[in-house]
Design a protein around this motif. Sequence first.
Motif, PDB file in Angstrom:
ATOM      1  N   GLY A 233      61.471  53.231  50.040  1.00 24.46           N
ATOM      2  CA  GLY A 233      61.190  54.553  49.517  1.00 24.46           C
ATOM      3  C   GLY A 233      61.463  55.689  50.474  1.00 24.46           C
ATOM      4  N   LEU A 234      62.043  55.410  51.639  1.00 22.15           N
ATOM      5  CA  LEU A 234      62.294  56.480  52.598  1.00 22.15           C
ATOM      6  C   LEU A 234      63.312  57.483  52.060  1.00 22.15           C
ATOM      7  CD1 LEU A 234      61.992  57.771  55.386  1.00 22.15           C
ATOM      8  CD2 LEU A 234      63.738  56.182  56.229  1.00 22.15           C
ATOM      9  N   GLY A 235      64.366  56.982  51.417  1.00 19.04           N
ATOM     10  CA  GLY A 235      65.379  57.883  50.873  1.00 19.04           C
ATOM     11  C   GLY A 235      64.816  58.823  49.823  1.00 19.04           C
ATOM     12  N   SER A 236      63.984  58.301  48.923  1.00 13.18           N
ATOM     13  CA  SER A 236      63.408  59.149  47.881  1.00 13.18           C
ATOM     14  C   SER A 236      62.430  60.170  48.462  1.00 13.18           C
ATOM     15  CB  SER A 236      62.693  58.280  46.842  1.00 13.18           C
ATOM     16  OG  SER A 236      61.611  57.574  47.433  1.00 13.18           O
ATOM     17  N   VAL A 237      61.687  59.788  49.498  1.00 14.79           N
ATOM     18  CA  VAL A 237      60.760  60.731  50.133  1.00 14.79           C
ATOM     19  C   VAL A 237      61.524  61.895  50.753  1.00 14.79           C
ATOM     20  CG1 VAL A 237      59.120  60.999  52.033  1.00 14.79           C
ATOM     21  CG2 VAL A 237      58.961  59.016  50.528  1.00 14.79           C
ATOM     22  N   LEU A 238      62.609  61.592  51.439  1.00 13.78           N
ATOM     23  CA  LEU A 238      63.405  62.659  52.051  1.00 13.78           C
ATOM     24  C   LEU A 238      64.073  63.534  50.995  1.00 13.78           C
ATOM     25  CD1 LEU A 238      65.048  60.727  55.039  1.00 13.78           C
ATOM     26  CD2 LEU A 238      63.026  62.207  55.061  1.00 13.78           C
ATOM     27  N   LEU A 239      64.517  62.924  49.889  1.00 14.24           N
ATOM     28  CA  LEU A 239      65.128  63.706  48.821  1.00 14.24           C
ATOM     29  C   LEU A 239      64.131  64.656  48.171  1.00 14.24           C
ATOM     30  CD1 LEU A 239      67.411  61.050  47.063  1.00 14.24           C
ATOM     31  CD2 LEU A 239      68.137  63.016  48.415  1.00 14.24           C
ATOM     32  N   VAL A 240      62.916  64.190  47.966  1.00 12.90           N
ATOM     33  CA  VAL A 240      61.899  65.054  47.355  1.00 12.90           C
ATOM     34  C   VAL A 240      61.536  66.194  48.296  1.00 12.90           C
ATOM     35  CG1 VAL A 240      59.509  65.120  46.552  1.00 12.90           C
ATOM     36  CG2 VAL A 240      60.997  63.243  45.871  1.00 12.90           C
ATOM     37  N   ARG A 241      61.468  65.926  49.588  1.00 14.13           N
ATOM     38  CA  ARG A 241      61.184  66.999  50.545  1.00 14.13           C
ATOM     39  C   ARG A 241      62.307  68.030  50.569  1.00 14.13           C
ATOM     40  NH1 ARG A 241      58.797  63.649  55.792  1.00 14.13           N
ATOM     41  NH2 ARG A 241      56.882  62.895  54.759  1.00 14.13           N
ATOM     42  N   GLY A 242      63.533  67.560  50.571  1.00 15.21           N
ATOM     43  CA  GLY A 242      64.653  68.487  50.510  1.00 15.21           C
ATOM     44  C   GLY A 242      64.682  69.274  49.216  1.00 15.21           C
ATOM     45  N   MET A 243      64.326  68.628  48.115  1.00 25.65           N
ATOM     46  CA  MET A 243      64.263  69.312  46.827  1.00 25.65           C
ATOM     47  C   MET A 243      63.196  70.403  46.846  1.00 25.65           C
ATOM     48  SD  MET A 243      63.612  67.563  43.105  1.00 25.65           S
ATOM     49  CE  MET A 243      63.643  68.533  41.603  1.00 25.65           C
ATOM     50  N   SER A 244      62.071  70.122  47.456  1.00 25.35           N
ATOM     51  CA  SER A 244      60.996  71.118  47.548  1.00 25.35           C
ATOM     52  C   SER A 244      61.447  72.336  48.343  1.00 25.35           C
ATOM     53  CB  SER A 244      59.758  70.492  48.201  1.00 25.35           C
ATOM     54  OG  SER A 244      59.307  69.380  47.457  1.00 25.35           O
ATOM     55  N   LEU A 245      62.121  72.101  49.461  1.00 27.69           N
ATOM     56  CA  LEU A 245      62.605  73.212  50.277  1.00 27.69           C
ATOM     57  C   LEU A 245      63.639  74.046  49.536  1.00 27.69           C
ATOM     58  CD1 LEU A 245      62.936  71.446  53.749  1.00 27.69           C
ATOM     59  CD2 LEU A 245      61.111  72.969  52.978  1.00 27.69           C
ATOM     60  N   ALA A 246      64.526  73.370  48.789  1.00 29.83           N
ATOM     61  CA  ALA A 246      65.558  74.085  48.052  1.00 29.83           C
ATOM     62  C   ALA A 246      64.955  74.935  46.930  1.00 29.83           C
ATOM     63  CB  ALA A 246      66.571  73.092  47.481  1.00 29.83           C
ATOM     64  N   ILE A 247      64.011  74.364  46.180  1.00 32.80           N
ATOM     65  CA  ILE A 247      63.372  75.115  45.092  1.00 32.80           C
ATOM     66  C   ILE A 247      62.602  76.297  45.640  1.00 32.80           C
ATOM     67  CG2 ILE A 247      61.605  74.965  43.303  1.00 32.80           C
ATOM     68  CD1 ILE A 247      62.449  72.087  42.829  1.00 32.80           C
ATOM     69  N   GLU A 248      61.898  76.099  46.733  1.00 31.92           N
ATOM     70  CA  GLU A 248      61.142  77.185  47.338  1.00 31.92           C
ATOM     71  C   GLU A 248      62.058  78.302  47.823  1.00 31.92           C
ATOM     72  OE1 GLU A 248      58.092  77.677  51.119  1.00 31.92           O
ATOM     73  OE2 GLU A 248      58.274  75.747  50.081  1.00 31.92           O
ATOM     74  N   ASP A 249      63.204  77.934  48.369  1.00 31.29           N
ATOM     75  CA  ASP A 249      64.146  78.946  48.844  1.00 31.29           C
ATOM     76  C   ASP A 249      64.741  79.747  47.684  1.00 31.29           C
ATOM     77  OD1 ASP A 249      65.788  80.030  51.143  1.00 31.29           O
ATOM     78  OD2 ASP A 249      67.398  79.260  49.866  1.00 31.29           O
TER      79      ASP A 249
END
Length: 420
Positions: free
Chosen positions: A137-153
């Motif tokens: 699940g490491l890949g999905s965790v990093l993808l969700v974190r990146g998605m959060s940063l992108a949406i916030e930006d």
Amino acid sequence: MAGMKGYFGPQDGYGDEDDEWDVRNEEIFHSSSYEATPRYDKRKPPRTLFDKPKAPVARVNSDEDQAYLTTKKFITDGVGIATLITENLLSHPFVVIRRQCQVNHDSRRRYHTTPFTLLPVIMRLNQRQGLSTLWKGLGSVLLVRGMSLAIEDVISKITPWPKEVSRLSTYKQWGQHLLLKSVTLAIVTPFYVASLVETVQSDIASEKPGIFDVFREGMCRLFSWSGTQRGRMLPILALVVPTVGYGVAKYAFSKILRSTIAGTLHLSLRISQNNKGAYPRDSYNQAAQDIELTASMFAVLGAEVVFFPFETILHRIHLQGTRTIIDNLESGREVVAILTKYEGALDCYTTTLESEGVAGLYKGFGALVMQCAVHFALIKVTKILLTQASTLFRSASPPPPIHELKRTHTAENVKLVNRL
């Protein structure tokens, strides 16, 4: 010229009266009282009782001081990079163990609130499934974190909501910032649930997910409005409110704790520097960077400890109805299916207290203790290694030429003579 007489003297004429006016003004100009006028005084005003004395600041001139500050900055940057890698990569195995303990409501013998009971279980998992089982699940965790940063930006660019706030921000800016965090968490919730499933499911009883399956499962969960579509799965609207509340409260607590720790350390630094007298400005700035790094690390770990029970409740309602099979961490040799019937977050909390007690909210707390210990150990070892490397580099660097030394000593002697 006749009409301009009144502009040159006190009376309407040029003769002796005008000459007397010029002489009189010139005497006033050269008089001592005119020079003592505060308007033309270029000296600094005298210090009053209400003026706060400023701590003397010394400038860094020597090559040794400059080399020391460069080394200190190198060590601080290295520790910052090590902290970032530890938080996002090296701590993931402990996150996997912690989440598997949290969602296992059937475990009765071992709650793993201390790290000592987890060590043999981790060794058995490694022997039976390999080391990769701790990194699932490491890949999905990093993808969700990146998605959060992108949406916030994106949201911060199309709205007046600030992306960053500080202690100088107004209450309105803080409210808008927390609103930005809330909207981002609400959008990311279904994908976070899909990532949680990939993190806790057993490798020997489930198929390994693809890289982008987290987006597919997240979209499926987003449109599963009814709780009867897939067993006892709660609708996404029932998960958004507790998820947003948990995320915003944890974030605000972390910011407050970080500001408190940083303010206390900055105050102690100013007091110690004022007692010592003059100090290099660059050295103070470097110490301030170390303080901010330390405050950030302790704030994150403090928030994890305080909100651990709420995270347990949140993960259990997220996993309900997904028919996930996890590793049974009571022995490390079996698997167990997660089958629960919670009506919501409050029902999950009361049921957990009735069936498992208060300790049931802290299942897997030993994994968090191990994560904190490893985090501190890695930061300490990184700092020691960087310090030793910088010391060896400085000792191996060639000394300056003889003429440069002579020039330096000559300049210092001239300065000393001028002072005398």
